[in-house]
Write a protein that holds these residues in place. Structure first.
Motif, mmCIF file in Angstrom:
data_model
loop_
_atom_site.group_PDB
_atom_site.id
_atom_site.type_symbol
_atom_site.label_atom_id
_atom_site.label_comp_id
_atom_site.label_asym_id
_atom_site.label_seq_id
_atom_site.Cartn_x
_atom_site.Cartn_y
_atom_site.Cartn_z
ATOM 1 N N GLY A 153 -7.367 -32.967 -25.566
ATOM 2 C CA GLY A 153 -7.229 -34.407 -25.393
ATOM 3 C C GLY A 153 -6.980 -34.841 -23.961
ATOM 4 N N GLY A 154 -6.146 -35.864 -23.820
ATOM 5 C CA GLY A 154 -6.062 -36.646 -22.601
ATOM 6 C C GLY A 154 -6.858 -37.913 -22.841
ATOM 7 N N HIS A 155 -6.602 -38.949 -22.056
ATOM 8 C CA HIS A 155 -7.300 -40.210 -22.302
ATOM 9 C C HIS A 155 -8.758 -40.202 -21.853
ATOM 10 N N ARG A 182 -23.591 -28.070 -38.474
ATOM 11 C CA ARG A 182 -24.705 -27.605 -39.316
ATOM 12 C C ARG A 182 -24.730 -26.079 -39.423
ATOM 13 N N ALA A 183 -24.268 -25.406 -38.366
ATOM 14 C CA ALA A 183 -24.265 -23.942 -38.346
ATOM 15 C C ALA A 183 -23.051 -23.350 -39.069
ATOM 16 N N GLY A 184 -22.178 -24.218 -39.589
ATOM 17 C CA GLY A 184 -21.003 -23.742 -40.313
ATOM 18 C C GLY A 184 -19.885 -23.243 -39.422
ATOM 19 N N LYS A 185 -19.909 -23.638 -38.148
ATOM 20 C CA LYS A 185 -18.876 -23.193 -37.208
ATOM 21 C C LYS A 185 -17.651 -24.103 -37.287
ATOM 22 N N ILE A 186 -16.543 -23.627 -36.722
ATOM 23 C CA ILE A 186 -15.327 -24.424 -36.681
ATOM 24 C C ILE A 186 -15.464 -25.527 -35.631
ATOM 25 N N VAL A 187 -15.097 -26.738 -36.035
ATOM 26 C CA VAL A 187 -15.089 -27.907 -35.150
ATOM 27 C C VAL A 187 -13.636 -28.337 -34.995
ATOM 28 N N SER A 188 -13.130 -28.340 -33.752
ATOM 29 C CA SER A 188 -11.691 -28.522 -33.569
ATOM 30 C C SER A 188 -11.375 -29.432 -32.388
ATOM 31 N N ALA A 189 -10.208 -30.055 -32.454
ATOM 32 C CA ALA A 189 -9.796 -30.997 -31.413
ATOM 33 C C ALA A 189 -8.292 -31.224 -31.500
ATOM 34 N N VAL A 190 -7.722 -31.623 -30.368
ATOM 35 C CA VAL A 190 -6.308 -31.994 -30.301
ATOM 36 C C VAL A 190 -6.182 -33.394 -29.704
ATOM 37 N N CYS A 191 -5.310 -34.201 -30.296
ATOM 38 C CA CYS A 191 -4.877 -35.468 -29.723
ATOM 39 C C CYS A 191 -6.061 -36.413 -29.514
ATOM 40 N N HIS A 192 -6.262 -36.937 -28.304
ATOM 41 C CA HIS A 192 -7.395 -37.822 -28.056
ATOM 42 C C HIS A 192 -8.738 -37.090 -28.123
ATOM 43 N N ILE A 213 -19.578 -36.807 -40.229
ATOM 44 C CA ILE A 213 -19.195 -35.455 -40.653
ATOM 45 C C ILE A 213 -17.730 -35.365 -41.071
ATOM 46 N N ILE A 214 -16.890 -36.306 -40.596
ATOM 47 C CA ILE A 214 -15.474 -36.251 -40.964
ATOM 48 C C ILE A 214 -15.170 -37.065 -42.220
ATOM 49 N N LYS A 215 -16.188 -37.680 -42.827
ATOM 50 C CA LYS A 215 -15.950 -38.480 -44.028
ATOM 51 C C LYS A 215 -15.307 -37.623 -45.116
ATOM 52 N N GLY A 216 -14.197 -38.125 -45.656
ATOM 53 C CA GLY A 216 -13.509 -37.431 -46.734
ATOM 54 C C GLY A 216 -12.669 -36.247 -46.309
ATOM 55 N N ARG A 217 -12.610 -35.972 -45.015
ATOM 56 C CA ARG A 217 -11.856 -34.818 -44.515
ATOM 57 C C ARG A 217 -10.497 -35.242 -43.958
ATOM 58 N N GLU A 218 -9.517 -34.371 -44.120
ATOM 59 C CA GLU A 218 -8.212 -34.608 -43.492
ATOM 60 C C GLU A 218 -8.332 -34.304 -41.997
ATOM 61 N N ILE A 219 -8.069 -35.310 -41.204
ATOM 62 C CA ILE A 219 -8.215 -35.235 -39.752
ATOM 63 C C ILE A 219 -6.965 -35.838 -39.119
ATOM 64 N N THR A 220 -6.521 -35.265 -37.998
ATOM 65 C CA THR A 220 -5.436 -35.887 -37.249
ATOM 66 C C THR A 220 -5.812 -35.998 -35.783
ATOM 67 N N GLY A 221 -4.996 -36.736 -35.070
ATOM 68 C CA GLY A 221 -5.191 -36.982 -33.650
ATOM 69 C C GLY A 221 -4.087 -37.913 -33.182
ATOM 70 N N PHE A 222 -4.184 -38.385 -31.958
ATOM 71 C CA PHE A 222 -3.156 -39.273 -31.410
ATOM 72 C C PHE A 222 -3.084 -40.540 -32.251
ATOM 73 N N LYS A 233 -6.022 -46.394 -13.533
ATOM 74 C CA LYS A 233 -4.987 -45.352 -13.471
ATOM 75 C C LYS A 233 -5.611 -43.990 -13.700
ATOM 76 N N GLN A 234 -5.205 -43.017 -12.906
ATOM 77 C CA GLN A 234 -5.768 -41.667 -13.016
ATOM 78 C C GLN A 234 -5.503 -41.078 -14.396
ATOM 79 N N THR A 235 -6.505 -40.391 -14.948
ATOM 80 C CA THR A 235 -6.357 -39.669 -16.213
ATOM 81 C C THR A 235 -7.311 -38.485 -16.197
ATOM 82 N N GLY A 236 -7.622 -37.951 -17.352
ATOM 83 C CA GLY A 236 -8.489 -36.784 -17.468
ATOM 84 C C GLY A 236 -8.149 -36.052 -18.749
ATOM 85 N N TRP A 237 -8.099 -34.721 -18.680
ATOM 86 C CA TRP A 237 -7.697 -33.926 -19.854
ATOM 87 C C TRP A 237 -6.230 -33.544 -19.695
ATOM 88 N N TYR A 238 -5.571 -33.276 -20.822
ATOM 89 C CA TYR A 238 -4.110 -33.146 -20.859
ATOM 90 C C TYR A 238 -3.702 -31.671 -20.850
#
Length: 228
Positions: free
Chosen positions: A104-106, A127-137, A152-161, A21-26
Motif C-alpha cells: 500500500g501507501g497512498h 485466470r491462471a489460478g495464482k494468488i492475488v494479494s494486497a495490503v492496505c491501499h 473478480i472480488i465479487k462475493g469475496r472477503e476482502i480487506t484494506g485501509f 504532499k509527498q507519498t508513494g508506497w508504505y
C-alpha cells in the motif's frame, strides 16, 4: 522443489495530488512481507507502472524508526525499489510466479487503480489460478479488475485501509476515492478489525491485509497460501 516466486507491484505515483504532499508506497507494508517471504526462500521480483525508482513514502520511513525489520529493509534492500522493471514487461508471464502482491501507501490510489497493464496482469494471474494479494491501499489495485464482465472480488472477503482509518489520519477529503467504498461497489465483502487493528482476509485466491499493522500477519498468510 523449485523456489516459489512472487511478483511485487509498487506505485510510481509520488504525491497526494490535492495536497501536493509527498507519498508513494508504505515501507512496513513491503518490508514485513519481504522479510517473511525471504525467510522461506521465496524469490521476489519488483515492478511498477513507470519502472525505475518507485517512490517510498517518506512519512512511512519516519514512522518506522522503531521498527527494526522495516529499517533493516530500508538500509539493505534499496535495489529492489530503485531499479524496478515496468509492469508491461511482465504481461504474459504469470506462469513464472506463484502470486502477485500490491503493497500500500497512498500512491496506488492514483495509478495502480486504473493502470491498464496492472489490471491486465491481475486478470492474468487470476485466470491462471495464482494468488492475488494486497495490503492496505494496495487493495485498490484489485477493484477494477473484471473477468467475463464480473469483478473478480465479487462475493469475496476482502480487506484494506478502512474509511475510519482514512478519517483518523485526516486524509479522506484529499483522496480521489476510498478503498472500502470501492471494494463494496465491486461486490466484495469488505471485512475489517477496528481502527489500526490486525486483520487479514483469505478467501480463495485472495489474500489481503487491512493496514500497516497487518503486514506481518499478511506475510505469513501469503507464505501459507503459496505453500512456501
Amino acid at each position: 522443489m523449485a523456489a516459489k516466486k512472487v511478483l511485487v507491484v509498487l506505485t510510481s505515483h509520488d504525491k497526494i495530488d490535492a495536497l501536493n504532499k509527498q507519498t508513494g508506497w508504505y515501507l512496513p507494508e513491503f518490508a514485513h512481507p519481504h522479510h517473511i517471504l525471504t525467510e522461506k526462500n521465496v524469490q521476489v521480483t519488483v515492478v511498477s507502472p513507470k519502472g525505475g525508482a518507485a517512490p517510498l513514502d517518506q512519512g512511512s520511513l519516519e514512522g518506522s524508526k522503531d521498527d527494526p525489520v522495516a529499517m533493516a529493509f530500508f538500509e539493505n534492500q534499496k535495489a529492489l525499489w530503485e531499479n524496478t522493471a515496468t509492469i508491461k514487461e511482465f504481461r504474459g508471464r504469470s506462469a513464472e510466479f506463484d502470486a502477485i502482491f500490491f503493497p500500500g501507501g497512498h500512491g496506488p490510489m492514483y495509478d495502480l487503480v486504473n493502470d491498464a497493464d496492472s489490471i491486465a496482469l491481475v486478470e492474468e494471474f487470476y485466470r491462471a489460478g495464482k494468488i492475488v494479494s494486497a495490503v492496505c491501499h494496495g487493495t485498490i489495485a484489485l477493484v477494477n479488475v473484471k473477468v467475463d464482465g464480473e469483478h473478480i472480488i465479487k462475493g469475496r472477503e476482502i480487506t484494506g485501509f478502512t474509511n475510519e482509518e482514512e478519517d483518523f489520519i485526516k486524509l479522506t477529503s484529499a483522496m480521489p476515492m476510498l478503498v472500502e467504498d470501492k471494494v463494496i461497489a465491486a461486490g466484495g465483502k469488505f471485512v475489517k478489525a477496528g481502527v489500526f487493528g490486525d486483520k487479514v482476509a483469505v478467501d480463495g485466491q485472495f489474500v489481503t491485509g487491512q493496514n500497516p499493522v497487518s503486514a506481518n500477519s499478511f506475510g505469513k498468510a501469503l507464505v501459507a497460501a503459496i505453500g512456501a
